[in-house]
Design a protein around this motif. Structure first.
Motif, PDB file in Angstrom:
ATOM      1  N   GLN A   1      13.518  25.541  72.153  1.00 43.37           N
ATOM      2  CA  GLN A   1      12.092  25.690  71.464  1.00 43.37           C
ATOM      3  C   GLN A   1      11.103  25.590  72.423  1.00 43.37           C
ATOM      4  O   GLN A   1      10.986  24.531  72.985  1.00 43.37           O
ATOM      5  CB  GLN A   1      12.224  24.802  70.203  1.00 43.37           C
ATOM      6  CG  GLN A   1      13.293  24.958  69.347  1.00 43.37           C
ATOM      7  CD  GLN A   1      12.952  26.142  68.465  1.00 43.37           C
ATOM      8  OE1 GLN A   1      11.966  26.479  68.252  1.00 43.37           O
ATOM      9  NE2 GLN A   1      14.195  26.782  68.115  1.00 43.37           N
ATOM     10  N   TYR A   2      10.130  26.599  72.212  1.00 48.14           N
ATOM     11  CA  TYR A   2       8.787  26.395  73.058  1.00 48.14           C
ATOM     12  C   TYR A   2       7.525  26.883  72.148  1.00 48.14           C
ATOM     13  O   TYR A   2       6.657  25.988  72.231  1.00 48.14           O
ATOM     14  CB  TYR A   2       8.886  27.414  74.495  1.00 48.14           C
ATOM     15  CG  TYR A   2       9.704  26.744  75.484  1.00 48.14           C
ATOM     16  CD1 TYR A   2       9.427  25.651  76.314  1.00 48.14           C
ATOM     17  CD2 TYR A   2      11.132  27.621  75.499  1.00 48.14           C
ATOM     18  CE1 TYR A   2      10.256  25.235  77.121  1.00 48.14           C
ATOM     19  CE2 TYR A   2      11.846  27.043  76.549  1.00 48.14           C
ATOM     20  CZ  TYR A   2      11.609  25.991  77.353  1.00 48.14           C
ATOM     21  OH  TYR A   2      12.446  25.487  78.204  1.00 48.14           O
TER      22      TYR A   2
ATOM     23  N   PRO B   1       7.119  23.954  68.926  1.00 50.39           N
ATOM     24  CA  PRO B   1       6.394  22.926  69.372  1.00 50.39           C
ATOM     25  C   PRO B   1       4.838  22.941  69.800  1.00 50.39           C
ATOM     26  O   PRO B   1       4.162  22.125  69.379  1.00 50.39           O
ATOM     27  CB  PRO B   1       7.229  22.308  70.574  1.00 50.39           C
ATOM     28  CG  PRO B   1       8.531  22.865  70.451  1.00 50.39           C
ATOM     29  CD  PRO B   1       8.278  24.064  69.719  1.00 50.39           C
ATOM     30  N   ILE B   2       4.748  24.133  70.495  1.00 49.16           N
ATOM     31  CA  ILE B   2       3.337  24.368  70.792  1.00 49.16           C
ATOM     32  C   ILE B   2       2.396  24.610  69.640  1.00 49.16           C
ATOM     33  O   ILE B   2       1.279  24.134  69.545  1.00 49.16           O
ATOM     34  CB  ILE B   2       3.306  25.528  71.843  1.00 49.16           C
ATOM     35  CG1 ILE B   2       3.824  25.279  72.948  1.00 49.16           C
ATOM     36  CG2 ILE B   2       1.712  25.978  71.996  1.00 49.16           C
ATOM     37  CD1 ILE B   2       3.524  24.080  74.072  1.00 49.16           C
TER      38      ILE B   2
ATOM     39  N   ALA C   1       6.774  17.616  67.657  1.00 52.57           N
ATOM     40  CA  ALA C   1       6.594  18.496  68.833  1.00 52.57           C
ATOM     41  C   ALA C   1       7.078  18.143  70.149  1.00 52.57           C
ATOM     42  O   ALA C   1       7.818  18.550  70.818  1.00 52.57           O
ATOM     43  CB  ALA C   1       5.023  18.840  68.901  1.00 52.57           C
TER      44      ALA C   1
ATOM     45  N   LEU D   1      10.097  19.284  72.305  1.00 51.60           N
ATOM     46  CA  LEU D   1      10.214  19.465  73.833  1.00 51.60           C
ATOM     47  C   LEU D   1      11.105  18.612  74.707  1.00 51.60           C
ATOM     48  O   LEU D   1      11.667  19.253  75.599  1.00 51.60           O
ATOM     49  CB  LEU D   1       8.861  19.488  74.290  1.00 51.60           C
ATOM     50  CG  LEU D   1       7.650  20.500  73.672  1.00 51.60           C
ATOM     51  CD1 LEU D   1       6.384  20.133  74.111  1.00 51.60           C
ATOM     52  CD2 LEU D   1       8.255  21.911  74.158  1.00 51.60           C
TER      53      LEU D   1
ATOM     54  N   ASN E   1      14.726  19.715  74.808  1.00 53.23           N
ATOM     55  CA  ASN E   1      14.785  21.278  75.502  1.00 53.23           C
ATOM     56  C   ASN E   1      15.682  21.075  76.620  1.00 53.23           C
ATOM     57  O   ASN E   1      16.625  21.964  77.126  1.00 53.23           O
ATOM     58  CB  ASN E   1      13.651  21.885  75.833  1.00 53.23           C
ATOM     59  CG  ASN E   1      13.234  22.774  74.556  1.00 53.23           C
ATOM     60  OD1 ASN E   1      13.839  23.079  73.637  1.00 53.23           O
ATOM     61  ND2 ASN E   1      11.938  23.140  74.600  1.00 53.23           N
TER      62      ASN E   1
END
Length: 135
Positions: free
Chosen positions: A89-90, A93-94, A119, A123, A126
């Protein structure tokens, strides 16, 4: 790796945002509307001006509450559709970090804390997921 903790945090944040939006829309906005009606000892022209001002404040307050309800709904939809176990997940969370920054300026520190925690956890997970997938 399970992402249930992030899901729970965002569900709690969404519940808080939904409740805050409802309180803002139905309690605070009606209070503002009532304050505009209770104006006394002013001329008719001043009364119409004050009524216009309070109507604008009422509309802004309802829109503000609706914004919180929409954000809560979007968070629930994004979590259900995009936050799957064992996936990197990128973007989500951003999005939560940007949302937390917005909540900082809106002075909603409960939502800020919950979104930022979700978030950071997403991250942080990941790296082990990336190692497990061999990437």
């Amino acid at each position: 790796m399970s992402r249930s903790f992030e899901r729970k945090l965002i569900y709690i944040a969404s519940g808080w945002q939904f409740i805050t939006g409802l309180i803002t829309m139905f309690y605070y906005s009606l209070y503002i509307k009532k304050q505009g009606v209770d104006v006394a000892n002013v001329s008719l022209l001043e009364q119409k001006g004050l009524q216009s001002l309070f109507d604008s404040l009422y509309s802004f307050t309802v829109t503000y509450g609706l914004l919180f309800i929409v954000i809560a709904g979007l968070n629930i939809i994004f979590v259900k559709r995009l936050l799957k176990d064992d996936t990197l997940q990128y973007k989500l969370p951003i999005y939560w970090i940007l949302l937390a920054a917005a909540f900082y300026f809106l002075a909603d520190f409960i939502s800020l804390t919950l979104c930022l925690a979700a978030a950071v956890m997403a991250l942080a997970k990941n790296k082990p997921i990336k190692a497990a997938l061999g990437l």
